[in-house]
Design a protein around this motif. Structure first.
Motif, PDB file in Angstrom:
ATOM      1  N   ILE A 187      49.901  35.073  60.448  1.00 22.75           N
ATOM      2  CA  ILE A 187      48.911  33.924  60.154  1.00 22.75           C
ATOM      3  C   ILE A 187      49.099  33.139  59.011  1.00 22.75           C
ATOM      4  N   GLU A 188      49.432  33.961  57.966  1.00 20.03           N
ATOM      5  CA  GLU A 188      49.628  33.442  56.670  1.00 20.03           C
ATOM      6  C   GLU A 188      50.851  32.551  56.527  1.00 20.03           C
ATOM      7  N   ILE A 189      51.919  32.745  57.294  1.00 20.25           N
ATOM      8  CA  ILE A 189      53.066  32.042  57.412  1.00 20.25           C
ATOM      9  C   ILE A 189      52.866  30.700  57.701  1.00 20.25           C
ATOM     10  N   LYS A 190      52.100  30.373  58.491  1.00 14.79           N
ATOM     11  CA  LYS A 190      51.637  29.105  58.939  1.00 14.79           C
ATOM     12  C   LYS A 190      51.422  27.914  58.129  1.00 14.79           C
ATOM     13  N   ALA A 191      50.603  28.551  56.849  1.00 15.65           N
ATOM     14  CA  ALA A 191      50.187  27.621  55.957  1.00 15.65           C
ATOM     15  C   ALA A 191      51.117  27.755  54.550  1.00 15.65           C
ATOM     16  N   VAL A 192      52.110  28.387  54.568  1.00  8.97           N
ATOM     17  CA  VAL A 192      52.904  28.274  53.532  1.00  8.97           C
ATOM     18  C   VAL A 192      53.818  27.364  53.269  1.00  8.97           C
ATOM     19  N   ASP A 193      54.639  27.066  52.090  1.00  6.83           N
ATOM     20  CA  ASP A 193      55.340  26.172  51.570  1.00  6.83           C
ATOM     21  C   ASP A 193      56.888  26.432  52.282  1.00  6.83           C
ATOM     22  N   PRO A 194      57.747  25.769  52.683  1.00  7.01           N
ATOM     23  CA  PRO A 194      58.988  26.133  53.411  1.00  7.01           C
ATOM     24  C   PRO A 194      59.724  26.771  52.674  1.00  7.01           C
ATOM     25  N   MET A 195      59.917  26.788  51.218  1.00  3.50           N
ATOM     26  CA  MET A 195      60.670  27.496  50.467  1.00  3.50           C
ATOM     27  C   MET A 195      60.013  29.058  49.909  1.00  3.50           C
ATOM     28  N   THR A 196      58.869  29.277  50.887  1.00  2.00           N
ATOM     29  CA  THR A 196      58.363  30.601  50.441  1.00  2.00           C
ATOM     30  C   THR A 196      59.140  31.693  51.303  1.00  2.00           C
ATOM     31  N   ILE A 197      59.369  33.026  50.716  1.00  2.00           N
ATOM     32  CA  ILE A 197      59.867  33.990  51.379  1.00  2.00           C
ATOM     33  C   ILE A 197      58.626  34.539  52.346  1.00  2.00           C
ATOM     34  N   VAL A 198      59.185  34.685  53.526  1.00  2.00           N
ATOM     35  CA  VAL A 198      58.428  35.368  54.561  1.00  2.00           C
ATOM     36  C   VAL A 198      58.770  36.679  54.877  1.00  2.00           C
ATOM     37  N   ALA A 199      59.944  37.195  54.672  1.00  2.00           N
ATOM     38  CA  ALA A 199      60.326  38.580  54.960  1.00  2.00           C
ATOM     39  C   ALA A 199      61.490  38.927  53.967  1.00  2.00           C
ATOM     40  N   PHE A 200      61.386  40.034  53.625  1.00  2.00           N
ATOM     41  CA  PHE A 200      62.328  40.786  52.637  1.00  2.00           C
ATOM     42  C   PHE A 200      63.527  41.165  53.301  1.00  2.00           C
ATOM     43  N   HIS A 201      64.737  40.983  53.007  1.00  2.00           N
ATOM     44  CA  HIS A 201      65.879  41.737  53.531  1.00  2.00           C
ATOM     45  C   HIS A 201      66.064  42.996  53.285  1.00  2.00           C
ATOM     46  N   GLN A 202      66.224  44.045  54.143  1.00  2.00           N
ATOM     47  CA  GLN A 202      66.594  45.232  54.112  1.00  2.00           C
ATOM     48  C   GLN A 202      67.994  45.659  54.516  1.00  2.00           C
ATOM     49  N   ALA A 203      68.358  45.239  55.686  1.00  2.00           N
ATOM     50  CA  ALA A 203      69.744  45.721  56.113  1.00  2.00           C
ATOM     51  C   ALA A 203      70.039  44.490  57.302  1.00  2.00           C
ATOM     52  N   ASP A 204      71.511  44.335  57.224  1.00  2.00           N
ATOM     53  CA  ASP A 204      72.059  43.583  58.008  1.00  2.00           C
ATOM     54  C   ASP A 204      73.258  43.653  58.584  1.00  2.00           C
ATOM     55  N   THR A 205      73.692  43.127  59.558  1.00  2.00           N
ATOM     56  CA  THR A 205      74.975  43.567  60.183  1.00  2.00           C
ATOM     57  C   THR A 205      76.222  43.083  59.387  1.00  2.00           C
ATOM     58  N   GLY A 206      76.167  42.349  58.397  1.00  2.00           N
ATOM     59  CA  GLY A 206      77.020  41.800  57.524  1.00  2.00           C
ATOM     60  C   GLY A 206      77.254  42.747  56.352  1.00  2.00           C
ATOM     61  N   GLU A 207      76.507  44.049  56.431  1.00  2.00           N
ATOM     62  CA  GLU A 207      76.840  45.090  55.721  1.00  2.00           C
ATOM     63  C   GLU A 207      78.058  46.036  56.038  1.00  2.00           C
ATOM     64  N   TYR A 208      78.482  45.665  57.447  1.00  2.00           N
ATOM     65  CA  TYR A 208      79.389  46.427  57.910  1.00  2.00           C
ATOM     66  C   TYR A 208      80.899  46.159  56.949  1.00  2.00           C
ATOM     67  N   LEU A 209      80.883  44.843  56.803  1.00  2.00           N
ATOM     68  CA  LEU A 209      81.810  44.300  55.908  1.00  2.00           C
ATOM     69  C   LEU A 209      81.802  44.486  54.471  1.00  2.00           C
ATOM     70  N   ARG A 210      80.673  44.104  53.874  1.00  2.00           N
ATOM     71  CA  ARG A 210      80.264  44.224  52.584  1.00  2.00           C
ATOM     72  C   ARG A 210      80.337  45.934  51.985  1.00  2.00           C
ATOM     73  N   ASN A 211      79.741  46.852  52.681  1.00  2.00           N
ATOM     74  CA  ASN A 211      79.773  48.118  52.108  1.00  2.00           C
ATOM     75  C   ASN A 211      80.252  49.020  53.090  1.00  2.00           C
ATOM     76  N   GLU A 212      81.544  48.780  53.545  1.00  2.00           N
ATOM     77  CA  GLU A 212      82.067  49.562  54.743  1.00  2.00           C
ATOM     78  C   GLU A 212      82.439  50.951  54.212  1.00  2.00           C
ATOM     79  N   ASP A 213      82.859  51.105  52.850  1.00  2.00           N
ATOM     80  CA  ASP A 213      83.034  52.328  52.211  1.00  2.00           C
ATOM     81  C   ASP A 213      81.821  53.300  52.398  1.00  2.00           C
ATOM     82  N   PHE A 214      80.707  52.767  52.216  1.00  2.00           N
ATOM     83  CA  PHE A 214      79.422  53.489  52.090  1.00  2.00           C
ATOM     84  C   PHE A 214      78.564  53.996  53.190  1.00  2.00           C
ATOM     85  N   LEU A 215      78.925  53.479  54.248  1.00  2.00           N
ATOM     86  CA  LEU A 215      78.327  53.517  55.552  1.00  2.00           C
ATOM     87  C   LEU A 215      78.855  54.785  56.203  1.00  2.00           C
ATOM     88  N   SER A 216      79.802  55.416  56.099  1.00  4.59           N
ATOM     89  CA  SER A 216      80.454  56.436  56.926  1.00  4.59           C
ATOM     90  C   SER A 216      79.757  57.917  56.539  1.00  4.59           C
TER      91      SER A 216
END
Length: 180
Positions: free
Chosen positions: A151-180
């Motif tokens: 509900i709050e997202i509808k009224a905020v500015d376009p440059m406002t953070i709506v979700a914080f990043h925790q993990a993404d599939t790009g980590e397979y490449l960025r952190n491949e040494d630590f995922l095993s």
């Protein structure tokens, strides 16, 4: 490899329930067999009982991995999910966010989601809820936590953070040494 203690099990289930609610039971009682969680060197693995029996024949020192590593316990004994858990969380997600194509790459580089990149969000998503992040083609890209309610997202500015990043599939490449 050992079963989780009661405290460790509670921490894992609390983290999983942020994203999939009470559907954690469905992870354990699957149609293709019984699955469970095991701890090996501060990492929590998700595997079938059959796989665990086979892995138990290998000594702890020689056992590198078995099943799927869904996360690990930090030195402060907090549980942190790995991106490898996405495959199991995505089908049962309570709350979802879909990204516009131009925002997908930014998210996959580890950036938070801005309102300008938000395609759509499930209704009734509250603030600080665990969400699974999808492309507009329903491909799971990662997971995060909402910064604002739907509900709050509808009224905020376009440059406002709506979700914080925790993990993404790009980590397979960025952190491949630590995922095993």
């Amino acid at each position: 490899m050992r079963p989780l203690t009661e405290e460790e099990t509670r921490a894992v289930f609390e983290k999983l329930s942020k994203y999939i609610g009470d559907k954690v039971k469905l992870l354990l009682e699957r149609s293709d067999g019984v699955y469970c969680f095991r701890l090996q060197k501060d990492r929590v693995f998700y595997a079938s009982e059959r796989m665990i029996k086979l892995a138990s024949t290998i000594s702890r020192d020689n056992l590198m991995s078995f099943g799927t590593c869904i996360g690990k316990f930090t030195k402060t004994h907090k549980f942190r999910l790995h991106i490898t858990a996405l495959e199991f969380l995505a089908p049962y997600a309570k709350h979802k966010i879909w990204l516009k194509p131009n925002a997908e790459q930014q998210f996959l580089y580890g950036n938070h989601i801005l309102k300008s990149g938000l395609g759509r969000i499930t209704q009734q998503t509250g603030q600080y809820q665990g969400v699974i992040i999808y492309s507009m083609n329903d491909l799971p890209l990662g997971f995060g936590v909402t910064a604002k309610s739907a509900i709050e997202i509808k009224a905020v500015d376009p440059m406002t953070i709506v979700a914080f990043h925790q993990a993404d599939t790009g980590e397979y490449l960025r952190n491949e040494d630590f995922l095993s």
